[in-house]
Design a protein around this motif. Structure first.
Motif, PDB file in Angstrom:
ATOM      1  N   PRO A 188       0.811  -1.225   0.000  1.00 55.24           N
ATOM      2  CA  PRO A 188       0.000   0.000   0.000  1.00 55.24           C
ATOM      3  C   PRO A 188       0.842   1.272   0.000  1.00 55.24           C
ATOM      4  CG  PRO A 188      -0.903  -1.574   1.556  1.00 55.24           C
ATOM      5  CD  PRO A 188       0.407  -2.134   1.099  1.00 55.24           C
ATOM      6  N   LEU A 189       1.923   1.291   0.790  1.00 56.74           N
ATOM      7  CA  LEU A 189       2.792   2.466   0.813  1.00 56.74           C
ATOM      8  C   LEU A 189       3.425   2.687  -0.559  1.00 56.74           C
ATOM      9  CD1 LEU A 189       4.223   4.778   2.255  1.00 56.74           C
ATOM     10  CD2 LEU A 189       5.977   3.132   2.985  1.00 56.74           C
ATOM     11  N   ARG A 190       3.891   1.617  -1.189  1.00 53.99           N
ATOM     12  CA  ARG A 190       4.504   1.745  -2.508  1.00 53.99           C
ATOM     13  C   ARG A 190       3.499   2.310  -3.515  1.00 53.99           C
ATOM     14  NH1 ARG A 190       5.592  -3.221  -3.227  1.00 53.99           N
ATOM     15  NH2 ARG A 190       7.562  -3.116  -2.078  1.00 53.99           N
ATOM     16  N   PHE A 191       2.264   1.867  -3.447  1.00 52.86           N
ATOM     17  CA  PHE A 191       1.237   2.379  -4.362  1.00 52.86           C
ATOM     18  C   PHE A 191       1.038   3.879  -4.164  1.00 52.86           C
ATOM     19  CE2 PHE A 191      -3.149   3.621  -5.234  1.00 52.86           C
ATOM     20  CZ  PHE A 191      -3.321   3.171  -6.528  1.00 52.86           C
ATOM     21  N   LEU A 192       0.918   4.320  -2.915  1.00 51.65           N
ATOM     22  CA  LEU A 192       0.721   5.745  -2.643  1.00 51.65           C
ATOM     23  C   LEU A 192       1.902   6.576  -3.137  1.00 51.65           C
ATOM     24  CD1 LEU A 192      -0.745   5.516   0.981  1.00 51.65           C
ATOM     25  CD2 LEU A 192      -2.002   6.126  -1.103  1.00 51.65           C
ATOM     26  N   GLN A 193       3.100   6.027  -2.973  1.00 50.54           N
ATOM     27  CA  GLN A 193       4.287   6.769  -3.402  1.00 50.54           C
ATOM     28  C   GLN A 193       4.412   6.797  -4.917  1.00 50.54           C
ATOM     29  OE1 GLN A 193       7.303   4.635  -1.190  1.00 50.54           O
ATOM     30  NE2 GLN A 193       7.251   6.107   0.502  1.00 50.54           N
ATOM     31  N   GLU A 194       4.209   5.665  -5.563  1.00 51.95           N
ATOM     32  CA  GLU A 194       4.366   5.608  -7.020  1.00 51.95           C
ATOM     33  C   GLU A 194       3.327   6.454  -7.737  1.00 51.95           C
ATOM     34  OE1 GLU A 194       4.302   1.494  -8.043  1.00 51.95           O
ATOM     35  OE2 GLU A 194       6.383   1.136  -7.417  1.00 51.95           O
ATOM     36  N   LYS A 195       2.136   6.544  -7.167  1.00 51.02           N
ATOM     37  CA  LYS A 195       1.073   7.345  -7.781  1.00 51.02           C
ATOM     38  C   LYS A 195       1.099   8.796  -7.307  1.00 51.02           C
ATOM     39  CE  LYS A 195      -0.553   3.817 -10.032  1.00 51.02           C
ATOM     40  NZ  LYS A 195      -0.452   3.721 -11.499  1.00 51.02           N
ATOM     41  N   ALA A 196       2.077   9.131  -6.472  1.00 50.15           N
ATOM     42  CA  ALA A 196       2.302  10.508  -6.022  1.00 50.15           C
ATOM     43  C   ALA A 196       1.077  11.126  -5.372  1.00 50.15           C
ATOM     44  CB  ALA A 196       2.775  11.366  -7.193  1.00 50.15           C
ATOM     45  N   TYR A 202      -5.708   1.712   4.572  1.00 46.38           N
ATOM     46  CA  TYR A 202      -6.965   2.417   4.372  1.00 46.38           C
ATOM     47  C   TYR A 202      -6.820   3.516   3.312  1.00 46.38           C
ATOM     48  CZ  TYR A 202     -11.542   4.283   5.801  1.00 46.38           C
ATOM     49  OH  TYR A 202     -12.852   4.683   5.830  1.00 46.38           O
ATOM     50  N   SER A 203      -5.767   4.310   3.420  1.00 52.55           N
ATOM     51  CA  SER A 203      -5.553   5.388   2.442  1.00 52.55           C
ATOM     52  C   SER A 203      -5.341   4.824   1.040  1.00 52.55           C
ATOM     53  CB  SER A 203      -4.354   6.245   2.848  1.00 52.55           C
ATOM     54  OG  SER A 203      -4.666   7.022   3.980  1.00 52.55           O
ATOM     55  N   ALA A 204      -4.594   3.731   0.948  1.00 52.89           N
ATOM     56  CA  ALA A 204      -4.382   3.111  -0.363  1.00 52.89           C
ATOM     57  C   ALA A 204      -5.686   2.531  -0.909  1.00 52.89           C
ATOM     58  CB  ALA A 204      -3.319   2.026  -0.255  1.00 52.89           C
ATOM     59  N   TRP A 205      -6.518   2.006  -0.015  1.00 51.88           N
ATOM     60  CA  TRP A 205      -7.826   1.464  -0.413  1.00 51.88           C
ATOM     61  C   TRP A 205      -8.669   2.560  -1.064  1.00 51.88           C
ATOM     62  CZ3 TRP A 205     -12.645   2.527   2.246  1.00 51.88           C
ATOM     63  CH2 TRP A 205     -13.722   1.758   1.803  1.00 51.88           C
TER      64      TRP A 205
END
Length: 347
Positions: free
Chosen positions: A158-166, A279-282
């Motif tokens: 989830p953290l990687r997704f949030l970072q990669e999508k800025a 939750y944030s990534a969701w």
């Protein structure tokens, strides 16, 4: 990449819902009421012969067919052990899942009951015994297809997704990542000796109803292989002498049926941290769904990420919570985190 069934799912209308129910062998009366759910599409449908049922359309590409069937199998095991849950209706040839235009759906009996607002001293040991029985069945055999509640699935990815999508503003990225990494380290440290087994996974009071026969846990959509304490911390209060007393009442019932080590509570704060991140990534992954911007109007703002980063730092570095902090999930006017701040869904 286009997700099969996504367009149909986002435009699901009453005619399609009623047709799907009739195709499953249940003539309908025409009554169809959308229920309060974000992750899936859920409807209360009236039957021609009287009575009602619930039809649930699973979000495309969220679960595989094997994962959905494993949820249903777990519920059947619990039902056969006379544990109060709601299992899906068996259809033709005993199947519990049908498909329409690329999305899976399931029919459920309509269980009448009222939501549980508060847990009383009398009810806490009862719920402890009930959850222990669920965990006994959950530990009786391993899951083959469902997710593990682990650092990779609920933290790092989830953290990687949030970072990669800025999604995070640049001025918070370093602080946010530092807090997450500290939580990851703490989770790794305290989770080493804690056993894992099948659990509810989303065990808050919104997924608990009181029927004429007593308590009933509902919505095992997020069931995972994880630590028992994951099913405790969203259901029980934490943080003061009164909550300690209530937790002991709950554990007095739980320990009648199953062992529990108080050292497992060391995992609660890291689990809270993983819940924030996941939750944030969701929300972020579903932002194109029109219902999500309406449900989370403050998501993605600088204020949202500032609050989330501050809350993660509090968990990571054991900082005191100020009276002005609010949860990243609800962004309400409440000054303290409550268990409802960590709900996945409104169902």
């Amino acid at each position: 990449m286009e997700i099969p069934g996504k367009e149909f799912y986002n435009r699901l209308d009453i005619d399609s819902v009623l047709t799907a129910v009739e195709d499953a062998g249940f003539p309908v009366s025409g009554h169809c009421l959308a229920l309060n759910s974000l992750e899936n599409r859920v409807y209360d449908v009236g039957l021609e012969e009287g009575g009602r049922l619930v039809v649930k359309f699973y979000r495309p590409a969220r679960w595989t067919l094997h994962q959905i069937l494993e949820e249903h199998s777990f519920l059947k095991e619990l039902e056969e052990a006379e544990i109060p849950v709601i299992a899906p209706l068996p259809l033709e040839n005993g199947v519990t899942v049908r498909e329409t235009k690329g999305i899976y759906y399931t029919l459920w009996p309509l269980q009448k009951g009222r939501l549980v607002e508060e847990l009383t001293e009398e009810n806490l040991p009862i719920l402890g015994r009930l959850l222990a029985r669920i965990h006994n069945i959950g530990s009786s055999k391993p899951s083959q297809h469902r997710l593990n509640l682990d650092l990779k699935n609920f933290g790092e990815e989830p953290l990687r997704f949030l970072q990669e999508k800025a999604f995070l503003p640049k001025f918070l990225q370093a602080r946010h990542e530092a807090a997450c990494k500290q939580i990851f380290n703490r989770y790794t440290e305290v989770s080493k000796s804690i056993p894992l087994h099948r659990i509810h996974g989303d065990c808050h009071k919104g997924n608990l109803i009181h029927t004429k026969d007593g308590f009933c846990f509902i919505d095992f959509d997020d069931f995972v292989t994880g630590p028992a304490v994951q099913d405790f911390w969203m259901l029980l209060p934490f943080g003061d002498s009164r909550s300690d007393y209530e937790r002991e009442l709950f554990l007095s019932g739980y320990k009648e049926f199953r062992e529990f080590s108080d050292t497992w509570f060391d995992l609660v704060e890291p689990l809270r941290g993983l819940r924030y991140i996941h939750y944030s990534a969701w929300i972020a992954k579903r932002w194109e769904d029109p219902s999500f911007p309406n449900a989370f109007p403050h998501f993605g703002t600088d204020e949202y990420w500032e609050k989330e980063t501050t809350d993660l730092e509090r968990l990571a570095f054991q900082l005191p919570q100020s009276t002005e902090e609010r949860s990243p999930a609800s962004r309400s006017e409440e000054s303290e985190l409550t268990n409802k701040d960590f709900f996945w869904d409104l169902e």
